[in-house]
Scaffold this active site. Structure first.
Site, PDB file in Angstrom:
ATOM      1  CG  ASP A  60      -7.008  -2.725  -3.415  1.00 29.47           C
ATOM      2  OD1 ASP A  60      -7.495  -1.661  -3.132  1.00 29.47           O
ATOM      3  OD2 ASP A  60      -5.642  -2.988  -3.413  1.00 29.47           O
TER       4      ASP A  60
ATOM      5  CB  SER B 231      -1.030  -0.099   1.169  1.00 33.23           C
ATOM      6  OG  SER B 231      -1.838   1.070   1.129  1.00 33.23           O
TER       7      SER B 231
ATOM      8  CG  HIS C 225      -6.207  -1.853  -0.311  1.00 39.94           C
ATOM      9  ND1 HIS C 225      -5.051  -1.848  -1.159  1.00 39.94           N
ATOM     10  CD2 HIS C 225      -5.355  -1.105   0.874  1.00 39.94           C
ATOM     11  CE1 HIS C 225      -4.104  -1.079  -0.922  1.00 39.94           C
ATOM     12  NE2 HIS C 225      -4.192  -0.584   0.414  1.00 39.94           N
TER      13      HIS C 225
END
Length: 469
Positions: free
Chosen positions: A352, A205, A386
């Site tokens: 995601d 991320s 995610h």
């Protein structure tokens, strides 16, 4: 940039489940980077080579997770580095953690997701024993991963890759600071590491911004590093599309943090935007500069950074010539001369809901076209949100690290792999990860998945409470 509230819930579950865990011994309270004189560089630092150690100290590390994690020693290093351009000197700190069973020829650069701009969010502060309780639950949560990597015997170096201005999302700056954190760690005499030490970079991320750019810039910026692999996922490979995707949604606070980071790193953007921000916009940037992820996400869900309430002619924010020029330099995989040379394992959930899948896939494909050896794994399962993807894919990340550290062959060119759920991959069990897989399943049962719906529900509940109050 990551879905975080469910992680805070998960952290609480960990703590409640482990009330019998060893209690950490109290020691002196650490200071935040903006108040600790350790972070102030000595005179003449600008003339040093990047990666030069300016000072170091031993520190006590406390992992705010299931139980106290054993380690042999830990250090903080203040080192000389660069901002977005090599001729822009800066400094930052990396935290080095040495396990009891340390393999002195293996090092992992772990770029944790900070995803915020406050001084107290820096890993070098949050990792210290007796840092303010839960100052950043997201980072505290990711320390669950630390113990797994340390158990492999790999030394960890965890840089404050956003620098002294905490310039979140300024990818080139983050890449330089991650690379120089590796160099500084290799230069720490107490570790007795060889210059031939095998190094792997990891990030997910927001942390993948630093890792992806480090992979891109390392061949020209620090070509002598013995990088044997890079692995990262949930990657904001195109900052423009990421900001557009986040804008107005549940995790819109990360868009505010990203804008603040770009403003604080690029003077041209600051000069252009400062007289255009509304009172609300200025207050938002000031707020994120003082807070960490959870506070930011709770404060700014559904915020529209492209509205006139945020800045005059708000729709122009991402389309102005100045912003387009800067953002255009922050897209991974565009320049052939910025192609990773070491093997890359990149992964992303197809569904995601925070970071656009398409931009990450496009970057991976371009790198492959430019000659990179890269495996891009796409997770198609409905449970792969995610946040859940990082934890569920930990066995594959560890397998990649083991194979690269042991010198096993990797694919040549670009390969795209489709997987439903990484824990259902027979290879995970076959490689001895069955116990780890079971631990992961138990940890996230009924907590994450299905597009991280729990995170969304909690933010919506928070929003409703604020409206009522």
């Amino acid at each position: 940039m990551v879905s975080l509230l469910w992680k805070f819930t998960l952290l609480c579950l960990f703590l409640l489940a482990c009330t019998s865990a060893e209690v950490l011994e109290r020691s002196s309270k650490p200071q935040t980077p903006d108040k600790d004189p350790f972070y102030d560089p000595p005179s003449g630092w600008e003339e040093k080579e990047h990666g030069t150690i300016l000072r170091s100290r031993k520190v006590d590390i406390a992992f705010f997770q299931i139980a106290k994690v054993k380690y042999k020693e830990a250090y903080e290093i203040l080192y000389r580095t660069s901002r977005s351009e090599e001729d822009q000197p800066s400094t930052t700190v990396t935290t080095v953690i040495v396990p009891e069973n340390a393999k002195k020829d293996k090092l992992v650069n772990m770029n944790v997701y900070v995803d915020s701009n406050g001084a107290r969010c820096a890993p070098s502060y949050v990792l210290q024993r007796n840092a303010k309780l839960a100052t950043d639950p997201a980072l505290s949560y990711q320390q669950v991963l630390f113990s797994t990597i340390l158990d492999e015997g790999y030394i960890l170096t965890v840089p404050d890759y956003q620098g002294p201005k905490r310039a979140f999302a300024a990818g080139r700056l983050e890449g330089h600071m991650a690379i120089d954190g590796i160099l500084a760690t290799l230069n720490l005499k107490e570790l007795c590491l060889s210059k031939d030490t095998k190094v792997i970079g990891y990030g997910y991320s927001g942390g993948s911004i630093a890792t992806g750019w480090a992979a891109s810039l390392q061949p020209s910026y620090a070509p002598n590093l013995n990088m044997v692999g890079w692995t990262f996922g949930g990657t904001p490979a195109n900052l423009t599309s990421t900001l557009e995707h986040l804008n107005g949604g549940t995790p819109a606070g990360f868009a505010v943090s990203g804008v603040a980071g770009i403003v604080d790193e690029y003077e041209s953007v600051a000069d252009w935007i400062n007289d255009k921000l509304t009172h609300k916009g200025k207050h938002a940037l000031d707020f994120v500069r003082e807070h960490c992820t959870v506070g930011i996400v709770l404060r700014y869900p559904f915020t529209n950074i492209l509205s006139d309430s945020f800045m005059k002619h708000g729709a122009q924010l991402l389309q102005s010539p100045i912003m387009k020029k800067v953002l255009g330099t922050l897209n991974m995989g565009v320049r052939p001369d910025e192609t990773p040379k070491a093997p890359v394992y990149m992964f992303h959930a197809k569904l995601d809901e925070v970071i656009p899948y398409g931009s990450a896939h496009d970057a991976a494909k371009r790198w492959g076209d430019h000659g990179a050896d890269i495996l891009f794994e796409e997770f198609t399962g409905l449970v792969m949100g995610h946040a859940s993807t990082e934890l569920l894919n930990l066995p594959n990340v560890l397998l990649f690290m083991r194979d690269r550290m042991s010198g096993k062959p990797f694919i040549h060119g670009y390969e795209h792999k489709h997987t439903d759920n990484p824990l259902e991959d027979p290879g995970v069990i076959a490689k001895g990860f069955d116990a780890l897989a079971e631990t992961i399943k138990n940890a996230i049962d009924n907590t994450v998945g299905m597009g991280d719906k729990h995170m969304k529900a909690k933010i919506e509940q928070s929003r409703r409470r604020r409206i009522v109050s």
